[in-house]
Every structure is written in C-alpha cells, then in structure tokens.
Scaffold this motif. Sequence first.
Motif, mmCIF file in Angstrom:
data_model
loop_
_atom_site.group_PDB
_atom_site.id
_atom_site.type_symbol
_atom_site.label_atom_id
_atom_site.label_comp_id
_atom_site.label_asym_id
_atom_site.label_seq_id
_atom_site.Cartn_x
_atom_site.Cartn_y
_atom_site.Cartn_z
ATOM 1 N N LEU A 195 -38.025 -36.570 -60.800
ATOM 2 C CA LEU A 195 -36.843 -37.377 -61.084
ATOM 3 C C LEU A 195 -36.017 -36.814 -62.236
ATOM 4 N N ARG A 196 -36.690 -36.365 -63.289
ATOM 5 C CA ARG A 196 -35.968 -35.897 -64.476
ATOM 6 C C ARG A 196 -35.197 -34.598 -64.220
ATOM 7 N N ASP A 197 -35.469 -33.932 -63.088
ATOM 8 C CA ASP A 197 -34.786 -32.677 -62.772
ATOM 9 C C ASP A 197 -33.439 -32.898 -62.082
ATOM 10 N N TYR A 198 -33.144 -34.138 -61.714
ATOM 11 C CA TYR A 198 -31.873 -34.441 -61.055
ATOM 12 C C TYR A 198 -30.927 -35.112 -62.047
ATOM 13 N N ARG A 199 -29.662 -34.797 -61.953
ATOM 14 C CA ARG A 199 -28.674 -35.408 -62.832
ATOM 15 C C ARG A 199 -27.684 -36.222 -62.009
ATOM 16 N N ILE A 200 -27.230 -37.328 -62.577
ATOM 17 C CA ILE A 200 -26.275 -38.181 -61.880
ATOM 18 C C ILE A 200 -24.983 -37.398 -61.636
ATOM 19 N N GLY A 201 -24.491 -37.461 -60.427
ATOM 20 C CA GLY A 201 -23.303 -36.703 -60.030
ATOM 21 C C GLY A 201 -23.624 -35.394 -59.341
ATOM 22 N N CYS A 279 -20.597 -39.893 -33.061
ATOM 23 C CA CYS A 279 -21.315 -38.645 -32.832
ATOM 24 C C CYS A 279 -21.618 -38.544 -31.342
ATOM 25 N N PHE A 280 -21.437 -37.345 -30.788
ATOM 26 C CA PHE A 280 -21.662 -37.123 -29.368
ATOM 27 C C PHE A 280 -22.518 -35.883 -29.153
ATOM 28 N N ALA A 281 -23.080 -35.776 -27.956
ATOM 29 C CA ALA A 281 -23.870 -34.601 -27.615
ATOM 30 C C ALA A 281 -23.050 -33.335 -27.831
ATOM 31 N N GLY A 282 -23.708 -32.322 -28.369
ATOM 32 C CA GLY A 282 -23.041 -31.061 -28.681
ATOM 33 C C GLY A 282 -22.629 -30.936 -30.127
ATOM 34 N N ASP A 283 -22.573 -32.063 -30.846
ATOM 35 C CA ASP A 283 -22.253 -32.009 -32.278
ATOM 36 C C ASP A 283 -23.452 -31.452 -33.045
ATOM 37 N N THR A 284 -23.177 -30.616 -34.028
ATOM 38 C CA THR A 284 -24.218 -30.110 -34.923
ATOM 39 C C THR A 284 -24.157 -30.898 -36.222
ATOM 40 N N ILE A 285 -25.268 -31.561 -36.546
ATOM 41 C CA ILE A 285 -25.328 -32.414 -37.729
ATOM 42 C C ILE A 285 -25.831 -31.617 -38.926
ATOM 43 N N ARG A 286 -25.098 -31.694 -40.015
ATOM 44 C CA ARG A 286 -25.527 -31.157 -41.305
ATOM 45 C C ARG A 286 -25.493 -32.299 -42.324
ATOM 46 N N ALA A 287 -26.073 -32.075 -43.485
ATOM 47 C CA ALA A 287 -26.173 -33.173 -44.449
ATOM 48 C C ALA A 287 -26.088 -32.667 -45.877
ATOM 49 N N TRP A 288 -25.578 -33.541 -46.737
ATOM 50 C CA TRP A 288 -25.611 -33.296 -48.180
ATOM 51 C C TRP A 288 -25.841 -34.626 -48.880
ATOM 52 N N SER A 289 -26.315 -34.546 -50.107
ATOM 53 C CA SER A 289 -26.606 -35.755 -50.891
ATOM 54 C C SER A 289 -25.953 -35.665 -52.256
ATOM 55 N N GLU A 290 -25.637 -36.836 -52.801
ATOM 56 C CA GLU A 290 -25.152 -36.956 -54.165
ATOM 57 C C GLU A 290 -26.066 -37.917 -54.919
ATOM 58 N N VAL A 291 -26.463 -37.538 -56.140
ATOM 59 C CA VAL A 291 -27.305 -38.392 -56.962
ATOM 60 C C VAL A 291 -26.416 -39.428 -57.644
ATOM 61 N N LEU A 292 -26.697 -40.711 -57.401
ATOM 62 C CA LEU A 292 -25.870 -41.791 -57.929
ATOM 63 C C LEU A 292 -26.490 -42.487 -59.133
ATOM 64 N N ASP A 293 -27.825 -42.544 -59.188
ATOM 65 C CA ASP A 293 -28.483 -43.271 -60.273
ATOM 66 C C ASP A 293 -29.955 -42.901 -60.270
ATOM 67 N N ALA A 294 -30.649 -43.271 -61.334
ATOM 68 C CA ALA A 294 -32.088 -43.028 -61.448
ATOM 69 C C ALA A 294 -32.683 -44.088 -62.354
ATOM 70 N N ALA A 295 -33.933 -44.440 -62.077
ATOM 71 C CA ALA A 295 -34.605 -45.456 -62.886
ATOM 72 C C ALA A 295 -36.106 -45.267 -62.760
ATOM 73 N N GLU A 296 -36.831 -45.756 -63.766
ATOM 74 C CA GLU A 296 -38.285 -45.781 -63.665
ATOM 75 C C GLU A 296 -38.720 -47.135 -63.115
ATOM 76 N N THR A 297 -39.909 -47.177 -62.547
ATOM 77 C CA THR A 297 -40.470 -48.433 -62.062
ATOM 78 C C THR A 297 -41.719 -48.760 -62.881
ATOM 79 N N ALA A 298 -42.304 -49.922 -62.627
ATOM 80 C CA ALA A 298 -43.514 -50.323 -63.339
ATOM 81 C C ALA A 298 -44.753 -49.593 -62.818
ATOM 82 N N ALA A 299 -44.656 -48.943 -61.670
ATOM 83 C CA ALA A 299 -45.803 -48.232 -61.105
ATOM 84 C C ALA A 299 -46.006 -46.913 -61.841
ATOM 85 N N PRO A 300 -47.251 -46.500 -62.070
ATOM 86 C CA PRO A 300 -47.513 -45.290 -62.857
ATOM 87 C C PRO A 300 -46.932 -44.032 -62.224
#
Length: 344
Positions: A195-201, A279-300
Amino acid sequence: MTKTNSGRFFEDYSHGEVIHHAVPRTLSGGERAFYHALYPARHAMASSDEFAKSCGLGAAPLDDLIVFHTVFGKTVPDISLNAVANLGYAEGRFLHPVHPGDTLRARSQVIGLKQNSNGRTGVVWVRTTGTNQHGTEVLEYIRWVMVRKRDAGASAPREMLPDLQRALRPDQLRVPAGLDFTAYDFTQAGEPHRLRDYRIGEKIDHVDGVTVEDAEHMLATRLWQNTAKVHFDATNREDGKRLIYGGHVISMARSLSFNGLANAQLIAGINSGAHANPCFAGDTIRAWSEVLDAAETAAPGVGAIRLRLVACKDGADAFSLRDAEGRYAPGVLLDLDYWALMPV
C-alpha cells in the motif's frame, strides 16, 4: 393464459417492494475453474488454499466477482429482463467470503423510480442483497437500470429518487474475519508493491489486452444464469448485435489489473460504477487504474486502496476518460470506483 415469464416492465414496480429472486445457486470449484478460463484472473488469494491459509483464512475464497455475477444473475428475470441498459452501481459491500459448497440466493428492494422524458422507458433503482445457506449476508449493492414500459400511455409509478452515498468510508468496509497480512508472501503473490508504494493520483497502465468474442461472453453470461435478452438475441437490438454483459467487462478489466495491482487481493467495496459505452464482439479490452485513496484497517497488516478502474477499447487515448464537455470518451467502456484490500 400464459405460463411463461415475460419479465417486468417499468410500470410494474412500486417503491419499497421487496422481490425474492429464484433460483438458489450452489457454487463449486467448477465456477472458479471456468472463471479463470474466461478471464486472466491470477490474484493469489482466490487461486491458492495454501496462500489463503498463510493470510489467516481457512481456504481460498471464490473470486469476489464470481459472487457478484452469481447474485446479479439471480436478479435479471425480475429487474432487467426488459432492460435497455444497466446504468450504474453504488454502495456495494462484500460482507462475507464465499467458498465452494456455499449456496447463494438474492433479494432486491426497489428504492427509486423515475420515468424518462420520452415516456417509453424509466429508471429503476434497487438494493440487492445476496445471502448464503446460513442466512449470512455475503454481498449488497445498489444498481439502477433503464427498463422499457409495456405501454407508453400507462401511468408511471410515483417518482422517488434515492439518496446515494458518493463513496464508502474505509470504516464501512468489512474485512474477512482472521485476515492477516503480516506474513504476506510477496514472491508468491507476484509483485512486491504494498500500500505504501502507491501514491494518490498515480495512474497505472495494465498493458495487456484481450479481444472478446460472442461465444465466450455468452458462455460467461449463461454461467451466471443471466437471461437478459440483449446478450443473446441478435434481433433484440436495432443494430443486430449482441450486447456484451457489463459484468464480463468488469471481470476482464479487474483480471487485467493484476499487472500492476497483483496485491490488491480482495474487493471490499464498490463505490460507483458506470458502463460508459457498449461493448461488442471484436472489441479489444484494455485497462488502466488511478489511485484515489488509501487507508489502514484494524486487521493486522491489512490496508485498503481505493481505485478507479477504467476499461477501454483498443485505440482509445491512454488514460483518457472524458471529453472537453465532460462526457465519457467514445472508447471508454467502464468506469468503476472500488476499494480493495492489500498489504500495508
């Protein structure tokens, strides 16, 4: 007197009604194997019992989107058999892991109704809940769908719009009992990034692409017992094309996101989602992500990362989302805002 189900039309819904959906579905390892054959899914938590045990779980849960598609499929005959389009999602929470042998069922409550200005269609909002054989809730989400009217001249249900939460707070996420990432094996997971290796934006190009075909998307949609006509019957659309189930695009994009987000192991929540273009047959799907937020949880050792996952057709501009007027760019297929659990 007909005994067949022609599905509900917009004027058949009433605000507040609860719909119990048929048919219960017992999941097995077969669904996992077929899911991994359909999509390039490689997240270690859903792939390996031993990896899941090392993270505090008794066995590998089924992929989160298997659960989503199964519950979603139950709702189609009652909610979207006569849909024009599935428009969006909100307030989705994965509440309890699902394993082979679990039986899922679903119910939905109508929480919003609005007739469109053309008088021929309307939008229906429902809150759907999936439960297992013990009555434990495993998933809940809101979706809204545009549905045809049976009779354009019929009176519309009273308009009521739901007040939707823009995004889930980290404290609303449900972390599986026992989950512990303090001894997490990054080598076996496939990437070193925590998690700490990703930055918001930060934006991540997932690089790979998959060309989708009619045969595979129809197999996938049948796997989830989704009976929506637009996915199978080429005469149901004026253009003569079968519309690819939006969940097929979600699973493809999530699986492609392994390259760069291998440690985003479990989907914990869906904040919002839109199927921006068909989306229809024959389309090639690609993907990208953007980091919007980060938080810790109570789980170890467990953190939560909020991501925007965008699926687009091949040829779309890199990291392009909207045009100058704020509309989705033509090549964008999916805009999904979700929370995932990963090591801190």
